[in-house]
Design a protein around this motif. Structure first.
Motif, PDB file in Angstrom:
ATOM      1  N   UNK A 173       0.851  -1.196   0.000  1.00 15.01           N
ATOM      2  CA  UNK A 173       0.000   0.000   0.000  1.00 15.01           C
ATOM      3  C   UNK A 173       0.887   1.246   0.000  1.00 15.01           C
ATOM      4  N   UNK A 174       0.680   2.126  -0.965  1.00 10.36           N
ATOM      5  CA  UNK A 174       1.470   3.348  -1.050  1.00 10.36           C
ATOM      6  C   UNK A 174       0.820   4.441  -0.198  1.00 10.36           C
ATOM      7  N   UNK A 175       1.632   5.160   0.549  1.00  9.02           N
ATOM      8  CA  UNK A 175       1.126   6.255   1.359  1.00  9.02           C
ATOM      9  C   UNK A 175       2.233   7.262   1.617  1.00  9.02           C
ATOM     10  N   UNK A 176       1.847   8.413   2.134  1.00  9.92           N
ATOM     11  CA  UNK A 176       2.808   9.467   2.452  1.00  9.92           C
ATOM     12  C   UNK A 176       2.472  10.056   3.811  1.00  9.92           C
ATOM     13  N   UNK A 227       0.346  15.177  12.548  1.00  6.24           N
ATOM     14  CA  UNK A 227       0.799  14.260  11.509  1.00  6.24           C
ATOM     15  C   UNK A 227      -0.361  14.008  10.563  1.00  6.24           C
ATOM     16  N   UNK A 228      -0.085  14.148   9.280  1.00  7.35           N
ATOM     17  CA  UNK A 228      -1.094  13.930   8.243  1.00  7.35           C
ATOM     18  C   UNK A 228      -0.724  12.675   7.460  1.00  7.35           C
ATOM     19  N   UNK A 229      -1.644  11.696   7.469  1.00  6.64           N
ATOM     20  CA  UNK A 229      -1.449  10.444   6.739  1.00  6.64           C
ATOM     21  C   UNK A 229      -2.258  10.524   5.452  1.00  6.64           C
ATOM     22  N   UNK A 230      -1.569  10.369   4.332  1.00 12.06           N
ATOM     23  CA  UNK A 230      -2.217  10.461   3.022  1.00 12.06           C
ATOM     24  C   UNK A 230      -2.032   9.139   2.283  1.00 12.06           C
ATOM     25  N   UNK A 231      -3.139   8.468   2.004  1.00  7.60           N
ATOM     26  CA  UNK A 231      -3.099   7.166   1.354  1.00  7.60           C
ATOM     27  C   UNK A 231      -3.056   7.309  -0.155  1.00  7.60           C
ATOM     28  N   UNK A 232      -2.466   6.302  -0.789  1.00 11.03           N
ATOM     29  CA  UNK A 232      -2.465   6.197  -2.253  1.00 11.03           C
ATOM     30  C   UNK A 232      -1.952   7.469  -2.911  1.00 11.03           C
ATOM     31  N   UNK A 233      -0.811   7.936  -2.437  1.00 10.38           N
ATOM     32  CA  UNK A 233      -0.200   9.124  -3.034  1.00 10.38           C
ATOM     33  C   UNK A 233       1.313   8.992  -2.992  1.00 10.38           C
ATOM     34  N   UNK A 234       1.982   9.743  -3.859  1.00  5.57           N
ATOM     35  CA  UNK A 234       3.443   9.738  -3.882  1.00  5.57           C
ATOM     36  C   UNK A 234       3.954  11.019  -3.241  1.00  5.57           C
ATOM     37  N   UNK A 271       7.144  12.982   3.456  1.00  5.11           N
ATOM     38  CA  UNK A 271       7.975  11.837   3.078  1.00  5.11           C
ATOM     39  C   UNK A 271       7.098  10.739   2.511  1.00  5.11           C
ATOM     40  N   UNK A 272       7.608  10.076   1.471  1.00  6.56           N
ATOM     41  CA  UNK A 272       6.904   8.933   0.890  1.00  6.56           C
ATOM     42  C   UNK A 272       7.923   8.101   0.123  1.00  6.56           C
ATOM     43  N   UNK A 273       7.983   6.823   0.450  1.00  7.60           N
ATOM     44  CA  UNK A 273       8.918   5.940  -0.233  1.00  7.60           C
ATOM     45  C   UNK A 273       8.439   4.510  -0.068  1.00  7.60           C
ATOM     46  N   UNK A 274       8.224   3.814  -1.161  1.00  7.52           N
ATOM     47  CA  UNK A 274       7.764   2.428  -1.113  1.00  7.52           C
ATOM     48  C   UNK A 274       8.799   1.543  -0.432  1.00  7.52           C
ATOM     49  N   UNK A 275       8.313   0.652   0.412  1.00  7.61           N
ATOM     50  CA  UNK A 275       9.186  -0.322   1.052  1.00  7.61           C
ATOM     51  C   UNK A 275       9.976   0.200   2.225  1.00  7.61           C
ATOM     52  N   UNK A 276       9.757   1.454   2.608  1.00 10.20           N
ATOM     53  CA  UNK A 276      10.481   2.037   3.742  1.00 10.20           C
ATOM     54  C   UNK A 276       9.604   1.945   4.984  1.00 10.20           C
ATOM     55  N   UNK A 277      10.191   1.599   6.120  1.00 11.38           N
ATOM     56  CA  UNK A 277       9.431   1.438   7.351  1.00 11.38           C
ATOM     57  C   UNK A 277       8.819   2.739   7.840  1.00 11.38           C
ATOM     58  N   UNK A 282       8.819   8.632   9.226  1.00 17.53           N
ATOM     59  CA  UNK A 282       8.569   9.710  10.182  1.00 17.53           C
ATOM     60  C   UNK A 282       9.863  10.486  10.447  1.00 17.53           C
ATOM     61  N   UNK A 283      10.962   9.769  10.597  1.00 12.28           N
ATOM     62  CA  UNK A 283      12.249  10.433  10.832  1.00 12.28           C
ATOM     63  C   UNK A 283      12.623  11.318   9.643  1.00 12.28           C
ATOM     64  N   UNK A 284      12.369  10.834   8.437  1.00 10.45           N
ATOM     65  CA  UNK A 284      12.679  11.617   7.240  1.00 10.45           C
ATOM     66  C   UNK A 284      11.792  12.851   7.152  1.00 10.45           C
ATOM     67  N   UNK A 285      10.495  12.690   7.449  1.00  7.39           N
ATOM     68  CA  UNK A 285       9.583  13.834   7.440  1.00  7.39           C
ATOM     69  C   UNK A 285       9.988  14.844   8.508  1.00  7.39           C
ATOM     70  N   UNK A 286      10.473  14.355   9.647  1.00  7.72           N
ATOM     71  CA  UNK A 286      10.902  15.244  10.728  1.00  7.72           C
ATOM     72  C   UNK A 286      12.135  16.050  10.304  1.00  7.72           C
TER      73      UNK A 286
END
Length: 314
Positions: A173-176, A227-234, A271-277, A282-286
């Motif tokens: 599932x892709x999300x940002x 924190x804003x969770x956005x589904x199905x987006x890059x 931040x958004x990256x497939x396969x990243x935990x 969260x650390x990258x967005x921070x």
């Protein structure tokens, strides 16, 4: 646990085996009871029900004879009884197993102490189901409330962690993610007071919520940080979504005298990256948020998740 003793009613019609059916019927009519307990001394030996009397009437009509017998002639011998200490469930099972709608209730010494009917048990069971339904509804409300921030009426940290845990179990599932932080908000609280700060947070949360896509979710991450969770987006879609809410907050025009911008604004890192935990995202967005806060504020910065050492991009 509800016991039979709590549900039983006093025995209003008790007869001897040798009494005539005319007497039995007269007593049942006088007491307005649908059954009579037949006793031999202190021992329950039978039960006369309405259907037993109907059977007698049918025989009388068929034969044309008006002769009627005694209670012993029509009673159900050795009826199924139930202990006073038995539970409602035990009594229901016993009544169903023996297809008996009325049961004499006995104490520990085997003495008759009451009667319990199918109606008594059904009403008690319905009451239990109603209470259970109420408890389910209350628990559902309590659970929902435990996942909401009481001030902002959005998801709290616990709700965020639960939802991100679900996403972590579906790596396809892709999300940002976007971390949002109000600019110079400590100065705002110091200048206007914490009550004004709470009202400002509420207005900001409402404005952001109005500009979310269906499926996007806003959580209170901590303090004035959201924190804003956005589904199905890059990453690009997340940047656009975060910019949209940034503009919405600025357009509220909430006065912020200590801010160089004059109004309350926010900065964001996405931040958004497939396969990243999740924790990595969260650390990258921070990191991206920190860059936005130290390079002008009131901006949205894209995180570089994969390419380490590369500066974020606005």
């Amino acid at each position: 646990m509800i016991t039979v003793q709590e549900l039983m009613t006093p025995v209003g019609t008790q007869v001897d085996a040798g009494q005539s059916l005319i007497e039995v019927l007269a007593m049942m009519r006088r007491n307005q009871h649908s059954c009579a307990v037949v006793k031999d001394g202190d021992r329950v030996v039978g039960l006369i029900r309405e259907k037993d009397l109907v059977a007698v009437l049918a025989r009388v009509l068929e034969s044309g004879s008006v002769a009627v017998g005694q209670a012993a002639d029509v009673m159900t011998v050795n009826p199924v009884c139930v202990p006073a200490a038995a539970s409602l469930l035990e009594a229901l099972k016993r009544a169903q197993e023996h297809r008996q709608r009325q049961m004499p209730v006995l104490d520990e010494q085997g003495m008759l102490v009451g009667m319990i009917t199918h109606t008594d048990m059904a009403q008690a069971y319905i009451h239990i189901l109603e209470r259970q339904s109420e408890l389910v509804s209350v628990n559902r409300v309590l659970k929902a409330e435990s996942l909401r921030d009481s001030l902002l009426n959005i998801g709290n940290r616990r709700a965020m962690e639960q939802d991100l845990e679900v996403l972590a179990a579906h790596p396809e599932r892709r999300y940002a993610l976007a971390l949002l932080d109000l600019d110079w908000f400590k100065k705002y609280n110091d200048y206007y007071g914490h009550q004004a700060g709470d009202r400002a947070l509420q207005r900001v949360s409402e404005a952001i919520t109005r500009h979310l896509r269906q499926g996007d979710t806003l959580y209170r991450y901590g303090g004035e940080e959201l924190l804003l969770l956005m589904l199905d987006t890059d990453l690009e879609g997340a940047w656009q979504g975060a910019n949209r809410v940034r503009e919405a907050v600025q357009q509220l025009g909430i006065e912020h005298a200590p801010s160089p911008l004059g109004v309350l604004t926010l900065s964001a890192g996405v931040a958004s990256e497939a396969g990243v935990g999740v924790s990595h995202l969260i650390a990258s967005a921070d990191q991206a948020l920190y860059y936005a806060k130290t390079h002008g504020h009131n901006s949205v910065v894209r995180a570089q998740v994969s390419e380490r050492g590369k500066p974020p991009s606005s």
